[in-house]
Design an enzyme around this catalytic site. Structure first.
Site: not given
Ligand code: BG6
Length: 482
Positions: A47, A232, A237
């Site tokens: 934006r 999240d 993950h």
């Molecule tokens: C993100 C989450 O997907 O992964 C975050 O939204 C989190 O909350 C992050 O902190 C962690 O990633 P990494 O690579 O630091 O383990």
């Protein structure tokens, strides 16, 4: 592998936090190492009403702040900035997309789009891209999370994207798959003979996966409070780590074979019962010696959102019958750590028992971050004449990836993922059926939370979570690898 390489990269959300911290530094690193072809133009859009020069100034500031010192090369920086241009866009209406297309120029040789945007902008953005001719068959699109907040809303997003892009041109990002050690999990399992024969319910007692963080809200109040730890971290993950740990050996290392195997695991996840789940929220405490406020104080109001979750999961197939997968993740925990622990079973008979020796079952620890290692705990005899009995002790067989590959450059996950997106390699991206299986399982957990009123339990910041999280393993006679 540059065959599928395109000639333009269009970055949505180009002035945002992810772009500044991760995407621009990653693209610069690829540029510095001559991994992206010289003709690749990078067009940013967001934006903010800035021009090409304004974007380059912003990008330069981001690189100054986030690039490691050994990465800074003035000549390369200059040539990288020359690749960049910018078009301001309000993606909520179709009006600006023709100007964006003009700015992007010729895309007949292919273009990759990286879309990192607020969920409500997904549909109008796709519509705008289609309308302005930026969704043709030589264009692929990378999608950054959050892709919805449950199965239904993710289906709406996937349908919208799918109406303009075929699945082989959609690259759903889970940045954990870009991490070197996560990919190493497949090498460990499928490039070695010794693990796979034991990698099942006969050889393994249980599996633990921990992703603990010391950070708190990090300025993402609204997003995080609406999302919580389950959605999240676990929905994406954590479940990808489960799938890679538990999947059958794929026939080939390619996108279809690997994703076919992962999705089978995700579909075989058993619904979690109320007594197998723990929600937590951090209270005030101390992290790495510094006192920190509670979640409610960080947020500025009381909230029912979980900052910690622990689950006992089961995979209902032959390989994993009776093997619990304990999962936990949280903010403001004792340390930053991502690891997978494979706890093997005890030997069937202890021949040393009458000589006083106690045995501990083998444990394989795969540490993903911050350190990167694979450590196998094995029993060994302590040197002695054994006159008072045989002394056996657990010693580690250590493979430090940092040391073994000391000369190899450590890359951040987005370097790998952006390069694969630019080149059209889908193996490390998540397919729609995987995402949907992930949501189905997570939605069922949230349903139990609602129906059984499962509230968050408080834990002091800087600890391993609420006592109930510890009890989840203890009451099965097991313990977390703390
Ligand atoms: C993100 C989450 O997907 O992964 C975050 O939204 C989190 O909350 C992050 O902190 C962690 O990633 P990494 O690579 O630091 O383990």
């Amino acid at each position: 592998m540059t065959d599928g390489s395109c000639s333009a990269l269009l970055l949505f959300g180009a002035t945002g936090d992810l772009a500044r911290r991760m995407l621009l530094p990653s693209l610069y690193a690829l540029h510095e190492d001559d991994l992206i072809r010289s003709g690749l133009r990078i067009v940013g859009t967001a934006r903010s009403e800035i021009d090409d020069e304004g974007f380059r100034v912003m990008a330069k500031a981001a690189l100054d702040e986030f690039l490691p010192p050994d990465r800074k090369d003035d000549a390369k920086l200059k040539s990288f900035l020359q690749r960049l241009s910018y078009q301001a866009l309000d993606a909520s209406t179709i009006d600006g997309f023709d100007d964006l297309a003009k700015k992007v120029g010729d895309t007949t040789k292919g273009m990759s789009i990286f879309l990192s945007t607020a969920p409500f902008l997904f549909e109008p953005t796709i519509e705008g891209l289609r309308h302005s001719g930026l969704a043709h068959e030589k264009v692929r699109i990378g999608l950054e999370k959050p892709l919805g907040e449950d199965l239904d809303s993710s289906a709406v997003i996937n349908d919208a994207v799918g109406s303009a892009f075929s699945e082989d041109r959609i690259f759903r990002i889970d940045h954990y798959l870009g991490k070197e050690t996560v990919q190493n999990l497949m090498a460990l399992r499928f490039a070695n003979m010794m693990f796979e024969p034991l990698w099942n319910a006969h050889g393994i007692d249980h599996v633990q996966i921990t992703i603990s963080e010391t950070v708190g809200l990090e300025g993402r109040k609204g997003f995080y409070d609406d999302t919580g730890a389950l959605r999240d971290m676990v929905q994406n993950h954590m479940l990808q780590l489960v799938a890679l740990t538990a999947m059958e050996p794929p026939a080939e290392f390619d996108a279809t074979s690997i994703r076919d195997e992962k999705v089978k695991v995700l579909r075989a996840l058993r619904p979690v019962k109320a007594e197998e789940m723990v929600r937590g929220q951090y209270g005030a405490g101390a992290v790495k010696g510094a006192s920190v406020a509670s979640y409610a104080d960080d947020l500025g109001e009381p909230s029912g959102t979980e900052t910690f979750v622990a689950l006992r999961a089961h995979i209902d197939n032959w390989r994993w019958q009776g093997v619990p997968f304990y999962l936990r993740t949280g903010k403001r925990m004792a340390e930053r750590r991502s690891e997978i622990v494979i706890q093997f079973k005890e030997v069937p008979h202890n021949i040393f028992a009458k000589r006083g020796a106690k045995l501990r079952a083998n444990r394989l620890v795969i540490r993903l971050q911050p350190e990167e290692y694979v450590r196998l705990q094995v029993m060994a005899k302590e040197p002695s004449l054994d006159r008072e009995g045989i002394l056996l002790r657990e010693v580690p067989l250590d493979l430090s990836l940092t040391q073994a590959f000391a000369k190899a450059r450590r890359r951040i996950a987005y370097e790998r993922l952006l390069l694969d997106l630019i080149e059209g390699e889908q193996t490390l991206f998540v397919r729609r059926d995987e995402v949907e299986a992930q949501w189905r399982w997570v939605d069922a957990i949230r349903k139990v939370w609602r129906e059984e009123d499962i509230d968050t339990k408080s834990y002091a910041a800087g600890t391993w979570g609420p006592n109930a999280g510890i009890a989840l393993t203890e009451r099965d006679g097991r313990s977390w690898n703390d």
